[in-house]
Write an enzyme that holds these catalytic residues in place. Structure first.
Site, PDB file in Angstrom:
ATOM      1  N   CYS A   1      43.131  49.767  45.671  1.00 15.23           N
ATOM      2  CA  CYS A   1      42.775  48.527  46.370  1.00 15.23           C
ATOM      3  C   CYS A   1      43.779  47.399  46.191  1.00 15.23           C
ATOM      4  CB  CYS A   1      41.400  48.067  45.918  1.00 15.23           C
ATOM      5  SG  CYS A   1      40.107  49.173  46.481  1.00 15.23           S
TER       6      CYS A   1
HETATM    7  N1  NAD Z   1      37.953  52.768  45.913  1.00 18.50           N
HETATM    8  C1  NAD Z   1      37.527  51.533  45.672  1.00 18.50           C
HETATM    9  O1  NAD Z   1      37.363  51.119  44.515  1.00 18.50           O
HETATM   10  C2  NAD Z   1      37.230  50.586  46.802  1.00 18.50           C
HETATM   11  C3  NAD Z   1      36.533  49.397  46.550  1.00 18.50           C
HETATM   12  C4  NAD Z   1      36.251  48.541  47.602  1.00 18.50           C
HETATM   13  C5  NAD Z   1      36.678  48.844  48.884  1.00 18.50           C
HETATM   14  N2  NAD Z   1      37.388  49.991  49.113  1.00 18.50           N
HETATM   15  C6  NAD Z   1      37.798  50.292  50.488  1.00 18.50           C
HETATM   16  O2  NAD Z   1      36.878  51.255  51.009  1.00 18.50           O
HETATM   17  C7  NAD Z   1      37.550  52.170  51.877  1.00 18.50           C
HETATM   18  C8  NAD Z   1      37.347  53.588  51.373  1.00 18.50           C
HETATM   19  O3  NAD Z   1      37.958  53.702  50.117  1.00 18.50           O
HETATM   20  P1  NAD Z   1      37.785  55.011  49.208  1.00 18.50           P
HETATM   21  O4  NAD Z   1      38.473  54.741  47.929  1.00 18.50           O
HETATM   22  O5  NAD Z   1      36.352  55.406  49.188  1.00 18.50           O
HETATM   23  O6  NAD Z   1      38.607  56.078  50.088  1.00 18.50           O
HETATM   24  P2  NAD Z   1      38.746  57.641  49.835  1.00 18.50           P
HETATM   25  O7  NAD Z   1      40.113  57.989  50.282  1.00 18.50           O
HETATM   26  O8  NAD Z   1      38.293  57.988  48.460  1.00 18.50           O
HETATM   27  O9  NAD Z   1      37.676  58.283  50.834  1.00 18.50           O
HETATM   28  C9  NAD Z   1      37.815  58.288  52.216  1.00 18.50           C
HETATM   29  C10 NAD Z   1      37.041  59.484  52.779  1.00 18.50           C
HETATM   30  O10 NAD Z   1      37.066  59.419  54.188  1.00 18.50           O
HETATM   31  C11 NAD Z   1      37.220  60.738  54.699  1.00 18.50           C
HETATM   32  N3  NAD Z   1      37.735  60.644  56.075  1.00 18.50           N
HETATM   33  C12 NAD Z   1      38.990  60.396  56.489  1.00 18.50           C
HETATM   34  N4  NAD Z   1      39.038  60.376  57.844  1.00 18.50           N
HETATM   35  C13 NAD Z   1      37.766  60.584  58.267  1.00 18.50           C
HETATM   36  C14 NAD Z   1      37.160  60.641  59.545  1.00 18.50           C
HETATM   37  N5  NAD Z   1      37.864  60.454  60.664  1.00 18.50           N
HETATM   38  N6  NAD Z   1      35.833  60.880  59.621  1.00 18.50           N
HETATM   39  C15 NAD Z   1      35.094  61.056  58.496  1.00 18.50           C
HETATM   40  N7  NAD Z   1      35.619  61.013  57.264  1.00 18.50           N
HETATM   41  C16 NAD Z   1      36.936  60.779  57.144  1.00 18.50           C
HETATM   42  C17 NAD Z   1      38.157  61.397  53.715  1.00 18.50           C
HETATM   43  O11 NAD Z   1      38.084  62.807  53.801  1.00 18.50           O
HETATM   44  C18 NAD Z   1      37.642  60.832  52.387  1.00 18.50           C
HETATM   45  O12 NAD Z   1      36.632  61.656  51.843  1.00 18.50           O
HETATM   46  C19 NAD Z   1      39.001  51.713  51.907  1.00 18.50           C
HETATM   47  O13 NAD Z   1      39.186  50.862  52.985  1.00 18.50           O
HETATM   48  C20 NAD Z   1      39.157  50.945  50.615  1.00 18.50           C
HETATM   49  O14 NAD Z   1      40.180  49.987  50.674  1.00 18.50           O
HETATM   50  C21 NAD Z   1      37.653  50.875  48.103  1.00 18.50           C
END
Ligand code: NAD
Length: 416
Positions: free
Chosen positions: A261
């Site tokens: 992030c």
């Molecule tokens: N990780 C954190 O601590 C955190 C905290 C706050 C906000 N965020 C934000 O939340 C969002 C997600 O982060 P994350 O860490 O969970 O990401 P991640 O990469 O762990 O997970 C994303 C998931 O989306 C899936 N995916 C990709 N394309 C897809 C599609 N077209 N249809 C369905 N599924 C699909 C992937 O296979 C994966 O499982 C990001 O924008 C991130 O910046 C993350």
């Protein structure tokens, strides 16, 4: 309520598990089949405190098939938004999910639902990209479906606690009907709800992360000065933290911030600022300082030992304790630099070695005891178990302030 979660990564899985626990009917949609199969067979694909237990207590379903969202009241978009090369956000996954949702809206029964963007995006993205795609379904926003931006503020390692006990709930709304609908999901939460327009909510998330990154880079800068003056920055930070205006969190000087992030969100705001013709001076410096901070560990080590052909043991690979996430971990910069210097690198992490091996297959992955057989040790992640090791007779560069490491024959803290 019937809730669909698109993207079952760190945010989606936690949100889905918690919302299910709170009595909602949850379905996960993820294009990664291995992930959906794992979830369906009761295996959690990420390491996060309490999530295995929570998933075992609820009934959830996961599928790559978007038709699973058809009856949903709320559709949460939680796909990843990593950086493009120029620092802007790669919208591919969010755009693709929006297209798939539009496809279901087009074919659907026409029941009102609200699409909720949880992924982190720059201000304007929902209006400029997501809404036009959803409108291509022939359905009308406001009448046939609603839209909200509901950024997530959880910390990996404490994600379930943070989701269940948010400091605030931000609801950016297309219209009040969308906002009312989403607010009803959160009615049992003991947290202030701030309702805004869509782009303000998008900015609140980015600005919050940039602020945290700024705090960390600032204390690291103070720490680099303290180190030269023979002052322990951790005591300085403690003294500062008593002041309510400053607060005592995010004042841990050390190797800098990593994770999925802070680094990419600050790059995203820099890129957006430049796109609108504004030069974000402070943001650029926060990011630059963080990029070089981790390499101080290697520089300090070189004061004590020549690196070529020397075995260097790394304790910790995850970007922080409590997670197996290695995205932008400071360990990556350190390993790259050590390999360039010709060192023999050995590494240990309680949960992140498998993920790290996918990036660096050329280093050795060993037990923590074997790390102590190396010529020198760098502590990169402050896992609690590292405070039980015997560092006597070792050269230790401590990037995180592990108390026991002070017993080392040669001890250097990054900022103390
Ligand atoms: N990780 C954190 O601590 C955190 C905290 C706050 C906000 N965020 C934000 O939340 C969002 C997600 O982060 P994350 O860490 O969970 O990401 P991640 O990469 O762990 O997970 C994303 C998931 O989306 C899936 N995916 C990709 N394309 C897809 C599609 N077209 N249809 C369905 N599924 C699909 C992937 O296979 C994966 O499982 C990001 O924008 C991130 O910046 C993350």
């Amino acid at each position: 309520m019937r809730v669909s979660i698109i993207g079952s990564g760190y945010v989606g899985l936690v949100a889905g598990a918690c919302l299910s626990k709170l009595g909602n009917k949850v379905i996960f949609i993820d294009t990664d089949r291995k992930r959906t199969e794992a979830i369906n067979s009761g295996v959690c694909p990420i390491h996060e405190q309490g999530i295995d237990e929570m998933l075992s207590q609820v009934h959830i379903e996961a599928t790559p098939d978007y038709s699973g969202i058809i009856d949903s009241d709320l559709i949460f978009l939680c796909t990843g938004t990593p950086s493009n090369r120029d620092g802007s956000i790669l919208l591919k996954h969010v755009v693709e999910s929006a297209r798939q949702i539009a496809g279901v809206l087009r074919e659907g029964k026409g029941n009102y639902c609200v699409i909720v963007v949880k992924s982190t995006i720059v201000p304007g993205t929902t209006e400029e990209f997501i809404i036009p795609i959803l409108e291509s379904s022939g359905r009308k926003p406001g009448d046939d479906f609603g839209i909200c931006v509901n950024p997530e503020f959880l910390r990996e390692g404490k994600a379930i606690y943070d989701f269940m006990n948010p400091a605030r709930i931000i609801i950016g709304e297309y219209d009040s009907r969308s906002g009312d609908f989403l607010s009803s999901l959160y009615k049992g939460f003991d947290a202030p709800i701030l309702r805004t327009d869509l782009r303000t909510a998008e900015m609140i998330k980015l600005a919050s992360n940039v602020f945290l990154a700024a705090k960390l880079s600032l204390i690291n800068e103070i720490g680099n000065i303290c180190k030269q003056l023979g002052i322990d920055t951790r005591k300085v930070a403690r003294g500062m933290g008593f002041d309510d205006r400053i607060g005592n969190q995010y004042l841990d000087a050390g190797l800098g911030y990593g994770g999925s992030c802070l680094p990419k969100d600050i790059r995203a705001l820099i890129a957006k600022s430049k796109q609108i013709g504004y030069k974000p001076r402070i943001l650029e410096e926060i990011s630059k300082l963080n990029n070089i901070q981790a390499l101080r560990a290697v520089e300090l080590l070189k004061k004590h030992i020549s690196l070529k052909g020397t075995s260097i043991g790394l304790l910790g690979l995850a970007f922080k304790p409590g997670t197996d996430d290695i995205r932008e971990s400071r360990a990556i910069n350190i390993v790259q630099s050590l390999l360039e210097e010709g060192a023999i690198v050995k590494a240990y992490d309680p949960v992140a070695m498998a993920n790290f091996r996918e990036l660096f297959s050329q280093i050795a992955y060993v037990s923590k005891e074997e790390i102590l057989d190396c010529d020198a040790v760098i502590i990169i992640t402050e896992w609690e178990e590292f405070n039980n090791l015997d560092y006597k007779n070792k050269i230790v560069i401590d990037g995180r302030g592990v108390p026991k490491a002070k017993e080392a024959r040669v001890y250097e803290g990054i900022c103390w």
